[in-house]
Design an enzyme around this catalytic site. Structure first.
Site, PDB file in Angstrom:
ATOM      1  N   SER A   1       0.820  -1.209   0.000  1.00  0.00           N
ATOM      2  CA  SER A   1       0.000   0.000   0.000  1.00  0.00           C
ATOM      3  C   SER A   1       0.861   1.270   0.000  1.00  0.00           C
ATOM      4  CB  SER A   1      -0.889  -0.003   1.248  1.00  0.00           C
ATOM      5  OG  SER A   1      -1.615   1.191   1.318  1.00  0.00           O
TER       6      SER A   1
ATOM      7  N   ASN B   1       9.851   8.160   4.478  1.00  0.00           N
ATOM      8  CA  ASN B   1       8.736   8.981   4.025  1.00  0.00           C
ATOM      9  C   ASN B   1       7.892   9.425   5.211  1.00  0.00           C
ATOM     10  OD1 ASN B   1       5.694   7.961   3.901  1.00  0.00           O
ATOM     11  ND2 ASN B   1       6.985   6.129   3.802  1.00  0.00           N
TER      12      ASN B   1
ATOM     13  N   LEU C   1      -0.374   9.622   5.070  1.00  0.00           N
ATOM     14  CA  LEU C   1      -1.632   9.022   4.600  1.00  0.00           C
ATOM     15  C   LEU C   1      -2.480   9.989   3.762  1.00  0.00           C
ATOM     16  CD1 LEU C   1      -2.527   6.976   7.801  1.00  0.00           C
ATOM     17  CD2 LEU C   1      -1.432   6.145   5.725  1.00  0.00           C
TER      18      LEU C   1
ATOM     19  N   ASN D   1      -4.889  -0.801   8.275  1.00  0.00           N
ATOM     20  CA  ASN D   1      -3.593  -0.265   8.702  1.00  0.00           C
ATOM     21  C   ASN D   1      -3.719   0.304  10.108  1.00  0.00           C
ATOM     22  OD1 ASN D   1      -1.162   1.005   9.036  1.00  0.00           O
ATOM     23  ND2 ASN D   1      -1.567   2.641   7.552  1.00  0.00           N
TER      24      ASN D   1
ATOM     25  N   CYS E   1      -2.053   4.018  12.151  1.00  0.00           N
ATOM     26  CA  CYS E   1      -2.547   5.407  12.088  1.00  0.00           C
ATOM     27  C   CYS E   1      -2.581   6.024  13.486  1.00  0.00           C
ATOM     28  CB  CYS E   1      -3.961   5.431  11.517  1.00  0.00           C
ATOM     29  SG  CYS E   1      -4.081   4.705   9.891  1.00  0.00           S
TER      30      CYS E   1
ATOM     31  N   ILE F   1       5.750  -6.058   7.245  1.00  0.00           N
ATOM     32  CA  ILE F   1       5.709  -4.981   8.219  1.00  0.00           C
ATOM     33  C   ILE F   1       5.430  -3.639   7.535  1.00  0.00           C
ATOM     34  CG2 ILE F   1       7.282  -6.048   9.879  1.00  0.00           C
ATOM     35  CD1 ILE F   1       9.553  -4.311   8.821  1.00  0.00           C
TER      36      ILE F   1
ATOM     37  N   GLY G   1      12.305  -0.261   2.186  1.00  0.00           N
ATOM     38  CA  GLY G   1      13.315  -0.667   1.215  1.00  0.00           C
ATOM     39  C   GLY G   1      14.231  -1.748   1.763  1.00  0.00           C
TER      40      GLY G   1
HETATM   41  C1  FMN Z   1       5.576   6.313   0.140  1.00  0.00           C
HETATM   42  C2  FMN Z   1       4.974   5.242   0.988  1.00  0.00           C
HETATM   43  C3  FMN Z   1       3.613   5.315   1.329  1.00  0.00           C
HETATM   44  C4  FMN Z   1       3.028   4.309   2.118  1.00  0.00           C
HETATM   45  N1  FMN Z   1       1.693   4.390   2.417  1.00  0.00           N
HETATM   46  C5  FMN Z   1       1.111   3.380   3.147  1.00  0.00           C
HETATM   47  C6  FMN Z   1      -0.295   3.392   3.413  1.00  0.00           C
HETATM   48  O1  FMN Z   1      -1.043   4.268   2.959  1.00  0.00           O
HETATM   49  N2  FMN Z   1      -0.804   2.392   4.184  1.00  0.00           N
HETATM   50  C7  FMN Z   1      -0.014   1.372   4.681  1.00  0.00           C
HETATM   51  O2  FMN Z   1      -0.525   0.476   5.362  1.00  0.00           O
HETATM   52  N3  FMN Z   1       1.312   1.331   4.408  1.00  0.00           N
HETATM   53  C8  FMN Z   1       1.894   2.307   3.667  1.00  0.00           C
HETATM   54  N4  FMN Z   1       3.228   2.231   3.371  1.00  0.00           N
HETATM   55  C9  FMN Z   1       4.033   1.104   3.866  1.00  0.00           C
HETATM   56  C10 FMN Z   1       4.230   0.038   2.774  1.00  0.00           C
HETATM   57  O3  FMN Z   1       2.981  -0.472   2.345  1.00  0.00           O
HETATM   58  C11 FMN Z   1       5.130  -1.124   3.284  1.00  0.00           C
HETATM   59  O4  FMN Z   1       4.521  -1.708   4.414  1.00  0.00           O
HETATM   60  C12 FMN Z   1       6.530  -0.659   3.661  1.00  0.00           C
HETATM   61  O5  FMN Z   1       6.992   0.337   2.792  1.00  0.00           O
HETATM   62  C13 FMN Z   1       7.526  -1.820   3.687  1.00  0.00           C
HETATM   63  O6  FMN Z   1       7.671  -2.423   2.431  1.00  0.00           O
HETATM   64  P1  FMN Z   1       8.827  -2.000   1.360  1.00  0.00           P
HETATM   65  O7  FMN Z   1      10.116  -1.944   2.122  1.00  0.00           O
HETATM   66  O8  FMN Z   1       8.814  -3.058   0.323  1.00  0.00           O
HETATM   67  O9  FMN Z   1       8.429  -0.671   0.821  1.00  0.00           O
HETATM   68  C14 FMN Z   1       3.830   3.225   2.582  1.00  0.00           C
HETATM   69  C15 FMN Z   1       5.183   3.164   2.227  1.00  0.00           C
HETATM   70  C16 FMN Z   1       5.758   4.139   1.432  1.00  0.00           C
HETATM   71  C17 FMN Z   1       7.214   4.022   1.070  1.00  0.00           C
END
Ligand code: FMN
Length: 302
Positions: A21, A69, A73, A126, A129, A190, A216
């Site tokens: 997400s 970041n 939301l 999620n 929040c 996570i 990342g």
């Molecule tokens: C720019 C950005 C926006 C995100 N927005 C949400 C969100 O709206 N809701 C949510 O549950 N997680 C959000 N996440 C978390 C990601 O869904 C994910 O859990 C997290 O980035 C770890 O995975 P990754 O390392 O592959 O990015 C966001 C992550 C990023 C980088």
């Protein structure tokens, strides 16, 4: 032929890969790179009842092996998702997981009610929040609050309920158990890890809000550990994520106990990443004599 179908707590996916997400919007911007109907599911950006503007800029900062970041939301609200993104996703034949956010427990319920008559196939709640009723404290850090959020959402829907956990806790298994006891059909983990970045030359924080969420490759070892810990203590399927960029990363999450995986930050550097992971898992299975991808789940040898 490899069987790639998985069942994520009642959500039937044609393969174990979705998008994390907030890193893929609802997929429209990726349409030149990925046929979203070829993914196991698309997980949309967190949606709230009314639009949120998000935090002040700068709200993205690059770090050595990931990004920080503090988007906060930002989203245009549930009506926009219903009118624009969900019909498009349904037209593409995508399975849809809607990521649900809220400022209060009641808001989660209202968002789910608003989505019940839409093509949303499952909800990812999620719990990272901030709760305005409790001075902005993150709901997902308190097992009692997590129980309340999940119970409320459970009463609002019969669709599969995936509860997304924050890693910013001492013992994630306590939160996982609370979510499952309250009715979660699956867990996802996570979310981002709290961090900060400083510009030594200006002596200023790189994010306007100083602190943000790290994602990342840097967070993959933490995420793997948490998936493995939750897999050992809960009975529901797990959607694993955190730094997945390749099929090999995804297989590692499945061996640690994940039934499905999400590709997140990797989408920003390689818009083909999610579909490459789908094809790569299938190739891995063929090369390793795995006939059914579910054989990988929890297959860690130790
Ligand atoms: C720019 C950005 C926006 C995100 N927005 C949400 C969100 O709206 N809701 C949510 O549950 N997680 C959000 N996440 C978390 C990601 O869904 C994910 O859990 C997290 O980035 C770890 O995975 P990754 O390392 O592959 O990015 C966001 C992550 C990023 C980088």
């Amino acid at each position: 032929m490899v069987n790639m179908n998985v069942n994520l707590g009642g959500l039937f996916m044609k393969n174990p890969v979705t998008t994390a997400s907030g890193t893929f919007a609802a997929g429209m911007e990726f349409a030149d790179f990925v046929n979203v109907g070829d993914l196991g599911a698309v997980t949309t950006k967190g949606v709230s009842l009314h639009g949120w503007e998000g935090n002040d800029a700068p709200r993205i900062a690059e770090t050595a092996s990931g990004m920080l970041n503090s988007i906060g939301l930002q989203n245009p609200g549930v009506a926009h998702l219903k009118d624009v993104e969900l019909p498009w996703l349904a037209e593409q034949g995508a399975r849809i997981i809607v990521n649900v956010s809220g400022h209060s427990i009641e808001e989660y319920r209202e968002v789910i009610y608003a989505l019940e008559d839409t093509p949303a196939d499952a909800y990812e709640v999620n719990v990272s929040c901030p709760n305005v009723d409790a001075g902005g404290m993150t709901m997902g850090c308190d097992p009692a609050l997590v129980s309340k959020v999940v119970e409320t959402c459970r009463q609002a829907t019969l669709k599969p309920l995936i509860v997304k956990l924050t890693p910013n806790v001492t013992d994630i298994t306590e939160i996982a158990k609370a979510a499952v006891a309250a009715g979660a059909d699956a867990l996802s983990l996570i979310n981002t890890l709290l961090g900060m970045a400083i510009d030594a030359h200006t002596r200023r924080p790189k994010l306007a809000r100083v602190v943000g969420g790290l994602s990342g490759p840097a967070i993959k070892p933490v995420a793997l550990r948490m998936v493995w810990e939750c897999y050992k203590v809960t009975s529901v399927p797990i959607l694993g994520m955190g730094g997945i960029a390749t099929a090999e990363d995804a297989v590692e999450f499945m061996l640690a106990g994940a039934t499905a995986v999400a590709v997140g930050t990797a989408n920003f550097t390689n818009p083909h990443a999610s579909i490459h992971v789908v094809r790569g898992i299938e190739r891995y299975c063929r090369e390793h004599g795995v006939e059914d991808v579910n054989e990988l789940v929890g297959g860690l040898l130790c």
